[in-house]
Scaffold this motif. Structure first.
Motif, PDB file in Angstrom:
ATOM      1  N   GLU A   1       0.827  -1.205   0.000  1.00  0.00           N
ATOM      2  CA  GLU A   1       0.000   0.000   0.000  1.00  0.00           C
ATOM      3  C   GLU A   1       0.860   1.253   0.000  1.00  0.00           C
ATOM      4  O   GLU A   1       0.528   2.249  -0.660  1.00  0.00           O
ATOM      5  CB  GLU A   1      -0.932  -0.035   1.205  1.00  0.00           C
ATOM      6  CG  GLU A   1      -1.967  -1.163   1.141  1.00  0.00           C
ATOM      7  CD  GLU A   1      -2.750  -1.301   2.430  1.00  0.00           C
ATOM      8  OE1 GLU A   1      -2.355  -0.635   3.427  1.00  0.00           O
ATOM      9  OE2 GLU A   1      -3.729  -2.072   2.456  1.00  0.00           O
ATOM     10  N   GLY A   2       1.983   1.236   0.734  1.00  0.00           N
ATOM     11  CA  GLY A   2       2.880   2.384   0.724  1.00  0.00           C
ATOM     12  C   GLY A   2       3.499   2.617  -0.636  1.00  0.00           C
ATOM     13  O   GLY A   2       3.668   3.766  -1.071  1.00  0.00           O
TER      14      GLY A   2
ATOM     15  N   TYR B   1       2.121   1.864  -3.516  1.00  0.00           N
ATOM     16  CA  TYR B   1       1.078   2.429  -4.372  1.00  0.00           C
ATOM     17  C   TYR B   1       0.880   3.918  -4.100  1.00  0.00           C
ATOM     18  O   TYR B   1       0.601   4.696  -5.027  1.00  0.00           O
ATOM     19  CB  TYR B   1      -0.228   1.668  -4.175  1.00  0.00           C
ATOM     20  CG  TYR B   1      -0.304   0.391  -4.975  1.00  0.00           C
ATOM     21  CD1 TYR B   1      -0.037   0.385  -6.334  1.00  0.00           C
ATOM     22  CD2 TYR B   1      -0.647  -0.813  -4.377  1.00  0.00           C
ATOM     23  CE1 TYR B   1      -0.094  -0.770  -7.072  1.00  0.00           C
ATOM     24  CE2 TYR B   1      -0.720  -1.987  -5.111  1.00  0.00           C
ATOM     25  CZ  TYR B   1      -0.430  -1.953  -6.453  1.00  0.00           C
ATOM     26  OH  TYR B   1      -0.479  -3.105  -7.185  1.00  0.00           O
ATOM     27  N   GLN B   2       1.021   4.325  -2.873  1.00  0.00           N
ATOM     28  CA  GLN B   2       0.930   5.759  -2.568  1.00  0.00           C
ATOM     29  C   GLN B   2       2.067   6.525  -3.227  1.00  0.00           C
ATOM     30  O   GLN B   2       1.868   7.637  -3.734  1.00  0.00           O
ATOM     31  CB  GLN B   2       0.946   5.954  -1.058  1.00  0.00           C
ATOM     32  CG  GLN B   2      -0.294   5.428  -0.346  1.00  0.00           C
ATOM     33  CD  GLN B   2      -0.213   5.575   1.156  1.00  0.00           C
ATOM     34  OE1 GLN B   2       0.748   6.140   1.689  1.00  0.00           O
ATOM     35  NE2 GLN B   2      -1.205   5.059   1.858  1.00  0.00           N
TER      36      GLN B   2
ATOM     37  N   ARG C   1       1.259   6.750  -6.940  1.00  0.00           N
ATOM     38  CA  ARG C   1       0.188   7.723  -7.156  1.00  0.00           C
ATOM     39  C   ARG C   1       0.726   9.146  -7.082  1.00  0.00           C
ATOM     40  O   ARG C   1       0.328  10.012  -7.869  1.00  0.00           O
ATOM     41  CB  ARG C   1      -0.898   7.502  -6.096  1.00  0.00           C
ATOM     42  CG  ARG C   1      -2.090   8.442  -6.219  1.00  0.00           C
ATOM     43  CD  ARG C   1      -2.914   8.160  -7.453  1.00  0.00           C
ATOM     44  NE  ARG C   1      -4.040   9.074  -7.552  1.00  0.00           N
ATOM     45  CZ  ARG C   1      -5.228   8.847  -6.988  1.00  0.00           C
ATOM     46  NH1 ARG C   1      -5.416   7.736  -6.281  1.00  0.00           N
ATOM     47  NH2 ARG C   1      -6.217   9.706  -7.123  1.00  0.00           N
TER      48      ARG C   1
END
Length: 457
Positions: free
Chosen positions: A245-246, A248-249, A252
Motif C-alpha cells: 500500500e505504501g 502504491y501511494q 500515485r
C-alpha cells in the motif's frame, strides 16, 4: 598404410569414449558434422514420408506440359537456415502454401527417428516460418549450463530445457509462480538454485519456511525477512500488504498525469518510476504452502484465513508494487480450504516435479496445459530435478535445474549479504545472527557461474 589404420582406430575409439563419457564433447567434435550431413541428405525423403510435402502448383504443372518435361514431384518446406548449437541443430523452415505449423509439431516424433536425433521440438516464429530444434544427446542427464546468460534485472536462469535452451525465471513477464513436487523430487534444489541466482541482484528476498526454517534459514544472510512458523508468517504477510500500500501511494504521487506529460512517462508500476525513487522489488518464497493452510481449531482457522487472504491480495495486486510470489508445495488443491483456488488462478507460472498421483499434476496444469499432465506423472523416481514447466499460454517444456548444494547456496548468499536491502516495514522480521550461527566457508568458494555449471548426477 599401417599408420593410417592405427590413426583411424584411435579416432573411432576416442569418438566412442567421448560419446559414452562426455556426450557434449562428442557432439561438438563429431556429432554436429554427421547430424548436419544426415539431415541434408535425408531431408526430401523424410519430409515426404512424414507427410510434410505439398503437390506441385498449377503453374509448375502447366510449365512442365508446355516444355514437355516430366511432372515435378511434391515439394517439401524450404530450409532457410541450418544452425549448429552446443546441444543440437536448429532448422528454420519456410512452409509451403497449404501447410500449417501444427503439421510439423505433430511429426516431431517421426522426425526424431528419421534423423536419428535424441529429441525434436518445433515452434512457430511467424506466419509461414517454423523453427525445429533438434538435440543430439540427452541434455538433462548431466545438466551443464552455458557460461554466458542473457541476464537482465528480475530475470535469472534457473534450469536447462530439453531442447538445450536455457529456462529463465522472468518476474516481469510472469510475476507469480507455483512449484509442486513430491518428497525427494528436486523441488528444494530448484528453490535453492533460484535463491542463489537472485542473490547478486538488487532484490529483497522474503522467506516463509514453516518447517522450522530448515530449508531457508541457512541462506538467511541474504534475506530481508524470514518466518519459520504460521504465526510469524501471518504478521509478515500483513507487513507486506502494508508495504504494498505504501508503494502504491508513492506511485500515485509520482504519476504525473498532466496534459503535457508524454504517455511513456506516466507511472503505473514501480518500473515506470525514476531510478532514485524506485522501491526495491520483493520476491516472496513460500516453502510449504500447506502448512499455512492447515488448521486444527477455530483459532488456527482464523489465522489460516488471514494468511490466505493476504497471499491472495499480494497475488492480485502485488505485481505493480514489485512484489512477486514463489509458492512451493507438495499439493495445492481445493482440499486446503476456501481461497486456495482463487490464489492458484493468480499464479501464472507453473512447475511440477515428480508427483505421486495424477490429481497433483492436474492442480498444476489441468487449467492451463492439459497435455502437460501426462508428462508430469511420467517423470521417473531416479531423475530428481526433472520437472515440467508451463504457463497460461498452454505451452510446456521439460526442464532440469543444475544441482546446487546447500553449501554452495550458503556461500553465494553470504558473499552477497551486503546487498540485502533493509525495508522499514520488514525490519521486525529481519533474521538476527550471532557468532554461533556463523557457518564457516571453505577455502575455495564456488562462483555463481560455477554453481550454474554444476553437473546434475
Amino acid at each position: 598404410m599401417t599408420w593410417l589404420i592405427v590413426a583411424l582406430v584411435l579416432v573411432v575409439a576416442a569418438a566412442g569414449l567421448l560419446r559414452w563419457r562426455r556426450p557434449a564433447w562428442y557432439w561438438l567434435a563429431f556429432g554436429i558434422a554427421w547430424a548436419a550431413l544426415r539431415v541434408l541428405v535425408r531431408y526430401p525423403s523424410v519430409m515426404d514420408a512424414c507427410g510434410l510435402t505439398v503437390p506441385p502448383s498449377r503453374w509448375r504443372l502447366t510449365l512442365a506440359r508446355m516444355t514437355n518435361r516430366p511432372v515435378p514431384g511434391p515439394r517439401a518446406p524450404r530450409i532457410l537456415r541450418l544452425r549448429p548449437t552446443r546441444t543440437g541443430l536448429v532448422l528454420r523452415l519456410k512452409l509451403r502454401p497449404g501447410q500449417d505449423a501444427f503439421d510439423v509439431a505433430a511429426s516431431c516424433d517421426r522426425l526424431r527417428h528419421s534423423f536419428a536425433m535424441y529429441g525434436v521440438t518445433s515452434r512457430e516464429l511467424r506466419s509461414g516460418v517454423v523453427e525445429v530444434r533438434m538435440t543430439g544427446y540427452d541434455v538433462l542427464k548431466r545438466v551443464q549450463m552455458p557460461a554466458q546468460f542473457d541476464s537482465r534485472p528480475m530475470r535469472v536462469p534457473v534450469a536447462l530445457r530439453q531442447d538445450g535452451s536455457v529456462h529463465y525465471r522472468d518476474y516481469r513477464a510472469v510475476p507469480h509462480a507455483l512449484t509442486l513436487g513430491a518428497t525427494e523430487s528436486g523441488k528444494s534444489v530448484y528453490q535453492r538454485n533460484l535463491v542463489a541466482s537472485l542473490a547478486p541482484q538488487s532484490v529483497a528476498l522474503v522467506g516463509i519456511d514453516c518447517k522450522q526454517g530448515v530449508e531457508l534459514f541457512p541462506l538467511a544472510r541474504r534475506f530481508s525477512a524470514l518466518a519459520d512458523n504460521p504465526d510469524i508468517a501471518a504478521e509478515l504477510l500483513d507487513a507486506l500488504v502494508s508495504h504494498m500500500e505504501g508503494v502504491y501511494q508513492l506511485i500515485r504521487a509520482e504519476q504525473q498525469i498532466a496534459a503535457d506529460v508524454p504517455d511513456a512517462e506516466i507511472a503505473a508500476d514501480i518500473w515506470d518510476l525514476p531510478d532514485h525513487l524506485r522501491p526495491i522489488p520483493v520476491v516472496v518464497l513460500v516453502d510449504e504452502v500447506a502448512e499455512l493452510a492447515l488448521f486444527a481449531n477455530k483459532e488456527e482457522e482464523k489465522r489460516r484465513d488471514r494468511i490466505i487472504t493476504a497471499l491472495a491480495r499480494l497475488a492480485q495486486l502485488g505485481r505493480a508494487a514489485g512484489i512477486y510470489l514463489e509458492i512451493c508445495g507438495q499439493r495445492f488443491g481445493s482440499e486446503l480450504g476456501k481461497g486456495i483456488t482463487m490464489l492458484r488462478a493468480q499464479l501464472t507460472g507453473r512447475t511440477a516435479h515428480r508427483v505421486n498421483d495424477e490429481s497433483s499434476a492436474n492442480m498444476a496444469f489441468g487449467d492451463i496445459a492439459p497435455d502437460a499432465v501426462l508428462a508430469a506423472i511420467q517423470i521417473p523416481t531416479d531423475t530428481p530435478g526433472v520437472a515440467i514447466t508451463g504457463d497460461s499460454t498452454g505451452g510446456w517444456a521439460r526442464i532440469r535445474a543444475p544441482h546446487t548444494s546447500l553449501r554452495q547456496a550458503v556461500n553465494i548468499c553470504n558473499r552477497h549479504a551486503d546487498q540485502t536491502p533493509d525495508l522499514p516495514a520488514l525490519t521486525p522480521f529481519r533474521p538476527a545472527f550471532d557468532n554461533a550461527m556463523t557457518i564457516p566457508a571453505p577455502a575455495v568458494e564456488s562462483s555463481p557461474v560455477a554453481v550454474a555449471q554444476e553437473v546434475t548426477t
